[in-house]
Design an enzyme around this catalytic site. Sequence first.
Site, PDB file in Angstrom:
ATOM      1  N   LYS A 161      -1.235 -19.389 -28.624  1.00 26.95           N
ATOM      2  CA  LYS A 161      -2.404 -20.063 -27.575  1.00 26.95           C
ATOM      3  C   LYS A 161      -1.985 -19.616 -26.209  1.00 26.95           C
ATOM      4  O   LYS A 161      -2.800 -19.548 -25.406  1.00 26.95           O
ATOM      5  CB  LYS A 161      -2.070 -21.515 -27.823  1.00 26.95           C
ATOM      6  CG  LYS A 161      -2.690 -22.192 -28.870  1.00 26.95           C
ATOM      7  CD  LYS A 161      -2.423 -23.570 -28.567  1.00 26.95           C
ATOM      8  CE  LYS A 161      -2.590 -24.360 -29.919  1.00 26.95           C
ATOM      9  NZ  LYS A 161      -1.814 -25.461 -30.023  1.00 26.95           N
ATOM     10  N   LYS A 197      10.296 -18.270 -24.254  1.00 31.69           N
ATOM     11  CA  LYS A 197       9.353 -18.965 -23.428  1.00 31.69           C
ATOM     12  C   LYS A 197      10.069 -19.085 -21.968  1.00 31.69           C
ATOM     13  O   LYS A 197       9.193 -18.338 -20.781  1.00 31.69           O
ATOM     14  CB  LYS A 197       9.101 -20.656 -23.640  1.00 31.69           C
ATOM     15  CG  LYS A 197       7.871 -20.604 -24.571  1.00 31.69           C
ATOM     16  CD  LYS A 197       7.457 -21.879 -24.569  1.00 31.69           C
ATOM     17  CE  LYS A 197       6.381 -22.269 -25.731  1.00 31.69           C
ATOM     18  NZ  LYS A 197       6.120 -23.252 -25.900  1.00 31.69           N
ATOM     19  N   LYS A 256       3.140 -12.587 -32.806  1.00 31.68           N
ATOM     20  CA  LYS A 256       2.324 -13.673 -33.611  1.00 31.68           C
ATOM     21  C   LYS A 256       1.263 -14.175 -32.758  1.00 31.68           C
ATOM     22  O   LYS A 256       1.192 -13.894 -31.347  1.00 31.68           O
ATOM     23  CB  LYS A 256       3.157 -14.674 -33.909  1.00 31.68           C
ATOM     24  CG  LYS A 256       3.600 -15.666 -32.727  1.00 31.68           C
ATOM     25  CD  LYS A 256       4.071 -17.132 -33.236  1.00 31.68           C
ATOM     26  CE  LYS A 256       4.030 -18.021 -31.874  1.00 31.68           C
ATOM     27  NZ  LYS A 256       4.054 -19.313 -31.812  1.00 31.68           N
TER      28      LYS A 256
HETATM   29  P1  AMP Z   1       1.046 -24.811 -31.552  1.00 31.66           P
HETATM   30  O1  AMP Z   1      -0.089 -23.682 -31.268  1.00 31.66           O
HETATM   31  O2  AMP Z   1       2.379 -24.348 -31.100  1.00 31.66           O
HETATM   32  O3  AMP Z   1       0.937 -26.268 -31.038  1.00 31.66           O
HETATM   33  O4  AMP Z   1       1.318 -24.758 -33.205  1.00 31.66           O
HETATM   34  C1  AMP Z   1       0.863 -25.657 -34.029  1.00 31.66           C
HETATM   35  C2  AMP Z   1       1.082 -25.407 -35.585  1.00 31.66           C
HETATM   36  O5  AMP Z   1       0.330 -24.066 -35.847  1.00 31.66           O
HETATM   37  C3  AMP Z   1       2.452 -25.271 -35.953  1.00 31.66           C
HETATM   38  O6  AMP Z   1       2.728 -25.725 -37.062  1.00 31.66           O
HETATM   39  C4  AMP Z   1       2.769 -23.816 -35.800  1.00 31.66           C
HETATM   40  O7  AMP Z   1       3.751 -23.554 -36.364  1.00 31.66           O
HETATM   41  C5  AMP Z   1       1.290 -23.174 -36.368  1.00 31.66           C
HETATM   42  N1  AMP Z   1       1.151 -21.833 -35.868  1.00 31.66           N
HETATM   43  C6  AMP Z   1       1.223 -21.443 -34.450  1.00 31.66           C
HETATM   44  N2  AMP Z   1       0.853 -19.940 -34.192  1.00 31.66           N
HETATM   45  C7  AMP Z   1       0.795 -19.664 -35.893  1.00 31.66           C
HETATM   46  C8  AMP Z   1       0.682 -18.196 -36.055  1.00 31.66           C
HETATM   47  N3  AMP Z   1       0.429 -17.342 -35.232  1.00 31.66           N
HETATM   48  N4  AMP Z   1       0.480 -18.262 -37.519  1.00 31.66           N
HETATM   49  C9  AMP Z   1       0.680 -19.117 -38.204  1.00 31.66           C
HETATM   50  N5  AMP Z   1       0.934 -20.653 -37.814  1.00 31.66           N
HETATM   51  C10 AMP Z   1       1.225 -20.843 -36.586  1.00 31.66           C
END
Ligand code: AMP
Length: 341
Positions: A211, A127, A208
């Site tokens: 968002k 980041k 990956k």
């Molecule tokens: P965040 O979008 O960073 O708030 O992530 C929320 C949850 O989604 C966390 O447990 C992340 O590890 C999971 N997560 C985010 N992106 C992925 C992805 N591409 N594949 C699987 N899990 C994800």
Amino acid sequence: MGNCQINKRNIEHKIMKKRVLSGIQPTGSIHIGNYLGAMKHWVASQDKFDNIFCIVDLHSITVPQETGELRKKTRELAGLLLAIGIDPELSVVFVQSHVKEHTELTWILNCVTPLGWLQRMTQYKDKSARHEIISTGLLDYPVLMAADILIYESDYVPVGEDQKQHVELARDIAQRFNSMYGDVFVIPEPVIPRVGARIMGLDDPTCKMSKSETGQGHALYLLDSPDEIRMKIKRATTDSHRDILFNESRPGINNLLTIYELFSGKSRSEIEAHFQGKGYGVLKEELAELVIEGLKPLQERYREITADPAYLESMLKKGADKVRPIAEGVLRRVKDRIGLG
Ligand code: AMP
Ligand code: TRP
């Protein structure tokens, strides 16, 4: 006297249901990576555990946010959590900034966390390479996450693969604090799904799904329309082979098949047999219809739930009121140990 208290708490801890805690940022839109890697598992194990799900708005502000968007996105995410099946009778859903003890504990944990531990975090390195001005909050992000976990004496932390390093850091911080001041924190364990822990971007299956990627064909969002889903899957990057097989060295096809596996519930061999002799076009069409059907019930529930904003507001308030006493209790013990106050 101290030891007596600890023993009593540890015994109580063992008798009660194990506690699951996880968090998700109200930034951008929730995609199927979030769902398949994390949220779906929160729903599946709800009745077995004592569950706390935190909408981590203070994590979102570690990178700049548009004014007014954050509050809207926080409510949208609360609605989505209920829509996917989180049941407020079995699980607490609340907003991180509504329980101020998280930030107070963060400061204390900062003071026992070596700077080098934070500089080594891969998410920070990624980041910080992408932003011109890097906030101190971005570096400190994993300590706030450790506070979220430790302040509720959480046993299990179900997350996608990308957050494993942060949960391990929370363990290290807890162990360091416990060795400096005596056992206060429960040592949490990360729980990572066997399949789906890392869903890749449709446009670039070597990265990956995230968002913060804004490319049109990158992510499938939980609230995407059928046409958007069809279009994005149709354009998904594949390769120049013909056979449809699970194979990690072919990331595009492997990713589409993984999504198919998770939405269909079928085994890998069944899926490979089903697509034998068929082309990528057929896989993409069938996958699109599967995802559309899979998301339909949650999209309908989402519309019903968000039709009543007062209900969501009161659920979030009740959630914070329910967990605040736990956070206050743990913070009090931490401060006692250190000699604060
Ligand atoms: P965040 O979008 O960073 O708030 O992530 C929320 C949850 O989604 C966390 O447990 C992340 O590890 C999971 N997560 C985010 N992106 C992925 C992805 N591409 N594949 C699987 N899990 C994800
Ligand atoms: N950092 C996590 C993510 O981006 C979100 C998060 C914040 C979290 N606090 C948490 C996850 C506590 C699990 C436990 O995905």
